[in-house]
Scaffold this motif. Structure first.
Motif, PDB file in Angstrom:
ATOM      1  N   THR A  58       0.854  -1.192   0.000  1.00 39.81           N
ATOM      2  CA  THR A  58       0.000   0.000   0.000  1.00 39.81           C
ATOM      3  C   THR A  58       0.892   1.245   0.000  1.00 39.81           C
ATOM      4  O   THR A  58       2.092   1.168   0.252  1.00 39.81           O
ATOM      5  N   TRP A  59       0.291   2.384  -0.274  1.00 38.03           N
ATOM      6  CA  TRP A  59       1.023   3.639  -0.267  1.00 38.03           C
ATOM      7  C   TRP A  59       0.141   4.709   0.364  1.00 38.03           C
ATOM      8  O   TRP A  59      -1.082   4.556   0.487  1.00 38.03           O
ATOM      9  N   MET A  60       0.794   5.785   0.778  1.00 31.97           N
ATOM     10  CA  MET A  60       0.092   6.869   1.449  1.00 31.97           C
ATOM     11  C   MET A  60      -0.153   8.007   0.457  1.00 31.97           C
ATOM     12  O   MET A  60       0.756   8.440  -0.250  1.00 31.97           O
ATOM     13  N   PRO A 310      -6.429  -1.462  -6.914  1.00 30.51           N
ATOM     14  CA  PRO A 310      -7.661  -2.223  -7.163  1.00 30.51           C
ATOM     15  C   PRO A 310      -7.362  -3.571  -7.818  1.00 30.51           C
ATOM     16  O   PRO A 310      -6.367  -3.724  -8.539  1.00 30.51           O
ATOM     17  N   PHE A 311      -8.256  -4.541  -7.588  1.00 29.93           N
ATOM     18  CA  PHE A 311      -8.032  -5.884  -8.116  1.00 29.93           C
ATOM     19  C   PHE A 311      -8.111  -5.897  -9.646  1.00 29.93           C
ATOM     20  O   PHE A 311      -7.347  -6.611 -10.304  1.00 29.93           O
ATOM     21  N   VAL A 316      -5.376  -6.358 -15.038  1.00 27.40           N
ATOM     22  CA  VAL A 316      -4.957  -5.732 -16.295  1.00 27.40           C
ATOM     23  C   VAL A 316      -3.438  -5.746 -16.422  1.00 27.40           C
ATOM     24  O   VAL A 316      -2.882  -6.082 -17.485  1.00 27.40           O
ATOM     25  N   ARG A 317      -2.750  -5.398 -15.362  1.00 20.14           N
ATOM     26  CA  ARG A 317      -1.290  -5.397 -15.396  1.00 20.14           C
ATOM     27  C   ARG A 317      -0.747  -6.813 -15.587  1.00 20.14           C
ATOM     28  O   ARG A 317       0.249  -7.017 -16.301  1.00 20.14           O
TER      29      ARG A 317
END
Length: 377
Positions: A58-60, A310-311, A316-317
């Motif tokens: 995660t990131w802030m 997001p899932f 997609v990636r």
């Protein structure tokens, strides 16, 4: 009619097929193709694992807006140890919005030894190392935000045995509420006496030889108290070189709303600059000996939110990685085979040399001899 419509529908669907099937008898395998396929599968597996690790992280996210809350009170959490006896020092807050002294009844004066125990020294050393790393790598602050309420408390552990040490210092700890305007929290000689024109301290009964404002800031924060959050002054220790010495901390407080997957709280970040000097009126250095923390409230509010990929974006990636590697390796393999065929073709053509064949009429022929069965035997 129904069978006819079904056949037409099936034929139409076959024409729209974007994945035509090739009979296995038409498929030719090669060692080079197997090698490239092995490399492609290995690369796909490695990048898939790395992408999954990115998906788990995660990131802030930081957002800024104007702080419109001017009516609420600001909480100051304090835990400072001064190398003087408690009857000689006093702590209070002078608010710039009014000349009266803000109430400091929430603070506790506790006589303690100034020297730390080995366990407490270890925690203080760890805090100082973290503070030096935070000044060099600001991204570590995001790690601290995400680990709030999950990491160990940053408060000093209690003393194991203090019976052999006499209390030669005063620990001032607790919290107090002030208006959300600039102010000055200070610790100086004598207890504070409020009066209509300001405030004063009873310092006349204390001799200058007993002044010692060596201090240790175990904790200083603004707003809601959040365990696990390390503030800029936590672990700070200053040793006075003179009896009449002033320590100044200029603090800029920024209201902060913290929203993570673990907690949701309203706290305050702050930055600080330090200054210390010896009070010498003869040399033009005027002032009062003590510890002064002058804080100012920023008009901006920061909202720090922990976000996650997001899932659907992860899928997609992942599809892009798999499809891109297959397409790229296929193109490289085809180009490599094309280059190899050109090189080997030229090598084979160059291996045949023209030979002279005598003819019956005395002439010679420079054409290549025709290979027959008699020549092969």
């Amino acid at each position: 009619m129904r069978r006819l419509n079904r056949k037409k529908t099936l034929n139409l669907m076959k024409e729209l097929d974007a994945f035509p099937k090739v009979p296995e008898s038409y498929v030719e395998t090669s060692a080079s193709g197997g090698t490239v396929s092995l490399i492609a599968f290995t690369t796909i597996a490695f990048l898939t694992i790395m992408e999954f690790m990115v998906y788990q992280d995660t990131w802030m996210k930081y957002e800024y807006e104007v702080d419109k809350d001017f009516t609420s009170k600001l909480r100051i959490n304090i835990d400072i140890t001064v190398a003087m006896r408690c009857q000689y020092v006093g702590a209070d807050v002078l608010d710039l919005a009014e000349t009266m002294v803000a109430s400091a009844d929430g603070l506790i004066y506790e006589p303690v030894p100034f020297e730390l125990t080995p366990q407490q020294k270890e925690l203080q050393r760890m805090l100082q190392i973290i503070q030096s790393r935070l000044q060099e790598e600001h991204s570590l602050q995001d790690v601290i935000f995400k680990s709030a309420f999950k990491s160990a408390s940053t408060a000093l552990p209690p003393r194991e045995d203090n019976s052999l040490q006499s209390p030669d210092a005063c620990r001032i700890h607790g919290h107090l509420y002030v208006n959300k305007v600039a102010g000055n929290f200070h610790i100086t000689v004598g207890k504070a006496i409020p009066h209509p024109r300001g405030h004063a301290h009873l310092a006349a009964l204390v001799s200058h030889e007993s002044y010692n404002f060596s201090h240790r800031i175990d904790h200083l924060s603004f707003g809601e108290l959040i365990p696990g959050i390390i503030n800029p002054l936590d672990g700070t220790e200053k040793i006075a070189s003179d009896h009449n010495q002033m320590f100044q901390y200029f603090i800029t407080v920024v209201p902060t709303k913290l929203h993570t997957y673990k907690i949701s709280a309203e706290t305050h970040q702050f930055s600080v600059t330090e200054r210390e000097r010896v009070i010498n009126h003869a040399a033009g250095s005027h002032g009062v000996s003590g510890i002064f923390m002058k804080y100012d409230i920023s008009s901006l509010m920061v909202t720090v939110t922990e976000e996650h990929m997001p899932f659907w974006q992860f899928l997609v990636r992942l599809c892009g990685i798999i499809g891109g590697i297959f397409s790229t390796t296929g193109i490289l393999h085809g180009f490599g085979r094309f280059v190899a065929e050109i090189i080997f073709c030229r090598f084979r053509l160059g291996s045949y040399r023209s030979t002279s064949v005598p003819l019956p009429d005395g002439h010679t022929s420079n054409h290549l001899p025709l290979i027959t069965d008699n020549n092969t035997h």
